[in-house]
Design a protein around this motif. Structure first.
Motif, PDB file in Angstrom:
ATOM      1  N   SER A 183       0.799  -1.228   0.000  1.00 36.35           N
ATOM      2  CA  SER A 183       0.000   0.000   0.000  1.00 36.35           C
ATOM      3  C   SER A 183       0.833   1.279   0.000  1.00 36.35           C
ATOM      4  O   SER A 183       0.281   2.359  -0.146  1.00 36.35           O
ATOM      5  N   ALA A 184       2.154   1.170   0.128  1.00 35.49           N
ATOM      6  CA  ALA A 184       3.007   2.359   0.037  1.00 35.49           C
ATOM      7  C   ALA A 184       3.263   2.764  -1.411  1.00 35.49           C
ATOM      8  O   ALA A 184       3.736   3.866  -1.674  1.00 35.49           O
ATOM      9  N   TYR A 185       2.929   1.894  -2.348  1.00 29.26           N
ATOM     10  CA  TYR A 185       3.106   2.201  -3.767  1.00 29.26           C
ATOM     11  C   TYR A 185       2.176   3.345  -4.139  1.00 29.26           C
ATOM     12  O   TYR A 185       0.990   3.316  -3.799  1.00 29.26           O
ATOM     13  N   PRO A 186       2.666   4.355  -4.832  1.00 27.44           N
ATOM     14  CA  PRO A 186       1.804   5.513  -5.139  1.00 27.44           C
ATOM     15  C   PRO A 186       0.673   5.142  -6.105  1.00 27.44           C
ATOM     16  O   PRO A 186       0.857   4.350  -7.025  1.00 27.44           O
ATOM     17  N   LYS A 187      -0.490   5.714  -5.877  1.00 29.82           N
ATOM     18  CA  LYS A 187      -1.648   5.459  -6.734  1.00 29.82           C
ATOM     19  C   LYS A 187      -1.371   6.019  -8.122  1.00 29.82           C
ATOM     20  O   LYS A 187      -0.951   7.143  -8.284  1.00 29.82           O
ATOM     21  N   GLN A 188      -1.586   5.202  -9.120  1.00 29.04           N
ATOM     22  CA  GLN A 188      -1.425   5.611 -10.505  1.00 29.04           C
ATOM     23  C   GLN A 188      -2.772   6.089 -11.025  1.00 29.04           C
ATOM     24  O   GLN A 188      -3.802   5.506 -10.699  1.00 29.04           O
ATOM     25  N   SER A 189      -2.786   7.142 -11.826  1.00 30.69           N
ATOM     26  CA  SER A 189      -4.058   7.711 -12.257  1.00 30.69           C
ATOM     27  C   SER A 189      -4.168   7.914 -13.771  1.00 30.69           C
ATOM     28  O   SER A 189      -5.118   8.518 -14.231  1.00 30.69           O
ATOM     29  N   ALA A 190      -3.233   7.396 -14.526  1.00 33.31           N
ATOM     30  CA  ALA A 190      -3.301   7.561 -15.979  1.00 33.31           C
ATOM     31  C   ALA A 190      -4.438   6.722 -16.559  1.00 33.31           C
ATOM     32  O   ALA A 190      -4.864   5.734 -15.971  1.00 33.31           O
ATOM     33  N   SER A 191      -4.896   7.130 -17.715  1.00 33.62           N
ATOM     34  CA  SER A 191      -5.950   6.405 -18.406  1.00 33.62           C
ATOM     35  C   SER A 191      -5.513   4.964 -18.659  1.00 33.62           C
ATOM     36  O   SER A 191      -4.380   4.710 -19.053  1.00 33.62           O
ATOM     37  N   GLY A 192      -6.408   4.028 -18.416  1.00 32.43           N
ATOM     38  CA  GLY A 192      -6.115   2.625 -18.657  1.00 32.43           C
ATOM     39  C   GLY A 192      -5.540   1.897 -17.463  1.00 32.43           C
ATOM     40  O   GLY A 192      -5.350   0.685 -17.513  1.00 32.43           O
ATOM     41  N   ILE A 193      -5.268   2.601 -16.387  1.00 35.35           N
ATOM     42  CA  ILE A 193      -4.738   1.958 -15.184  1.00 35.35           C
ATOM     43  C   ILE A 193      -5.888   1.719 -14.220  1.00 35.35           C
ATOM     44  O   ILE A 193      -6.680   2.609 -13.936  1.00 35.35           O
ATOM     45  N   GLU A 194      -5.949   0.514 -13.729  1.00 34.95           N
ATOM     46  CA  GLU A 194      -6.982   0.141 -12.775  1.00 34.95           C
ATOM     47  C   GLU A 194      -6.290  -0.295 -11.489  1.00 34.95           C
ATOM     48  O   GLU A 194      -5.384  -1.120 -11.529  1.00 34.95           O
ATOM     49  N   THR A 195      -6.693   0.248 -10.367  1.00 30.19           N
ATOM     50  CA  THR A 195      -6.127  -0.127  -9.085  1.00 30.19           C
ATOM     51  C   THR A 195      -7.132  -0.997  -8.349  1.00 30.19           C
ATOM     52  O   THR A 195      -8.285  -0.605  -8.183  1.00 30.19           O
ATOM     53  N   VAL A 196      -6.693  -2.159  -7.933  1.00 29.85           N
ATOM     54  CA  VAL A 196      -7.541  -3.091  -7.208  1.00 29.85           C
ATOM     55  C   VAL A 196      -6.908  -3.324  -5.843  1.00 29.85           C
ATOM     56  O   VAL A 196      -5.758  -3.740  -5.758  1.00 29.85           O
ATOM     57  N   TYR A 197      -7.658  -3.048  -4.794  1.00 30.48           N
ATOM     58  CA  TYR A 197      -7.173  -3.253  -3.436  1.00 30.48           C
ATOM     59  C   TYR A 197      -7.620  -4.623  -2.945  1.00 30.48           C
ATOM     60  O   TYR A 197      -8.744  -5.033  -3.173  1.00 30.48           O
ATOM     61  N   THR A 198      -6.712  -5.322  -2.261  1.00 31.45           N
ATOM     62  CA  THR A 198      -7.047  -6.640  -1.730  1.00 31.45           C
ATOM     63  C   THR A 198      -6.921  -6.621  -0.214  1.00 31.45           C
ATOM     64  O   THR A 198      -6.349  -5.702   0.360  1.00 31.45           O
ATOM     65  N   ASP A 199      -7.436  -7.656   0.417  1.00 29.82           N
ATOM     66  CA  ASP A 199      -7.236  -7.805   1.852  1.00 29.82           C
ATOM     67  C   ASP A 199      -6.265  -8.949   2.135  1.00 29.82           C
ATOM     68  O   ASP A 199      -6.208  -9.476   3.229  1.00 29.82           O
ATOM     69  N   ALA A 200      -5.489  -9.320   1.143  1.00 28.07           N
ATOM     70  CA  ALA A 200      -4.552 -10.428   1.241  1.00 28.07           C
ATOM     71  C   ALA A 200      -3.124  -9.921   1.399  1.00 28.07           C
ATOM     72  O   ALA A 200      -2.827  -8.766   1.100  1.00 28.07           O
ATOM     73  N   SER A 201      -2.242 -10.810   1.833  1.00 24.01           N
ATOM     74  CA  SER A 201      -0.830 -10.440   1.937  1.00 24.01           C
ATOM     75  C   SER A 201      -0.231 -10.330   0.540  1.00 24.01           C
ATOM     76  O   SER A 201      -0.741 -10.901  -0.423  1.00 24.01           O
ATOM     77  N   GLN A 202       0.868  -9.610   0.448  1.00 27.29           N
ATOM     78  CA  GLN A 202       1.532  -9.443  -0.840  1.00 27.29           C
ATOM     79  C   GLN A 202       1.975 -10.788  -1.413  1.00 27.29           C
ATOM     80  O   GLN A 202       1.813 -11.037  -2.608  1.00 27.29           O
ATOM     81  N   ILE A 203       2.491 -11.662  -0.576  1.00 29.91           N
ATOM     82  CA  ILE A 203       2.932 -12.979  -1.030  1.00 29.91           C
ATOM     83  C   ILE A 203       1.737 -13.781  -1.543  1.00 29.91           C
ATOM     84  O   ILE A 203       1.815 -14.439  -2.588  1.00 29.91           O
ATOM     85  N   GLU A 204       0.601 -13.731  -0.830  1.00 30.33           N
ATOM     86  CA  GLU A 204      -0.599 -14.450  -1.271  1.00 30.33           C
ATOM     87  C   GLU A 204      -1.090 -13.939  -2.622  1.00 30.33           C
ATOM     88  O   GLU A 204      -1.426 -14.716  -3.514  1.00 30.33           O
ATOM     89  N   VAL A 205      -1.120 -12.612  -2.785  1.00 30.44           N
ATOM     90  CA  VAL A 205      -1.558 -12.029  -4.051  1.00 30.44           C
ATOM     91  C   VAL A 205      -0.606 -12.439  -5.169  1.00 30.44           C
ATOM     92  O   VAL A 205      -1.037 -12.882  -6.239  1.00 30.44           O
ATOM     93  N   LEU A 206       0.678 -12.325  -4.927  1.00 26.97           N
ATOM     94  CA  LEU A 206       1.665 -12.686  -5.942  1.00 26.97           C
ATOM     95  C   LEU A 206       1.538 -14.148  -6.329  1.00 26.97           C
ATOM     96  O   LEU A 206       1.564 -14.492  -7.516  1.00 26.97           O
ATOM     97  N   GLU A 207       1.361 -15.029  -5.347  1.00 29.84           N
ATOM     98  CA  GLU A 207       1.224 -16.449  -5.637  1.00 29.84           C
ATOM     99  C   GLU A 207       0.006 -16.719  -6.522  1.00 29.84           C
ATOM    100  O   GLU A 207       0.084 -17.457  -7.504  1.00 29.84           O
ATOM    101  N   GLN A 208      -1.114 -16.083  -6.206  1.00 23.55           N
ATOM    102  CA  GLN A 208      -2.324 -16.300  -6.998  1.00 23.55           C
ATOM    103  C   GLN A 208      -2.204 -15.702  -8.401  1.00 23.55           C
ATOM    104  O   GLN A 208      -2.681 -16.289  -9.372  1.00 23.55           O
TER     105      GLN A 208
END
Length: 115
Positions: free
Chosen positions: A48-73
């Protein structure tokens, strides 16, 4: 957990951030979007320290999972998709972070290497 960027260079300009929640399941969203992605698309798995990107075509999806869990999936989904191949990039500074300055970094690097 370390505030480090992990880029999986394949999919759409989607950013999956761990530590937050969304009303739409991110796993379902990944499954829906993945067939549409190709060689010029990206998925960035970052904390969550990564800055929010706002350019056209970028979609930000927030999860409630750990970074390792998200990366694995994400990697599992990409591996199952016949039409794309991942190019994985890690923050170059990750190798110089010490256990003293960031307790848990050695375990984190080990988990990344296993994935």
């Amino acid at each position: 957990m370390l505030n480090r960027l992990i880029k999986v260079t394949v999919l759409s300009l989607a950013v999956l951030l761990s530590g937050c929640t969304t009303s739409v399941g991110w796993e379902k969203m990944l499954g829906q979007r993945l067939p549409e992605y190709g060689h010029r698309n990206w998925i960035v798995v970052a904390d969550s320290a990564y800055p929010k990107q706002s350019a056209s075509g970028i979609e930000t999806v927030y999860t409630d999972a750990s970074q390792i869990e998200v990366l694995e999936q994400v990697l599992t989904a990409v591996d199952a998709a016949d039409h794309i191949q991942p190019v994985i990039m890690l923050d170059a500074e990750l190798t110089s972070v010490t256990q003293t300055s960031a307790p848990g970094v050695e375990n984190y690097r080990s988990q990344l290497n296993q994935l």
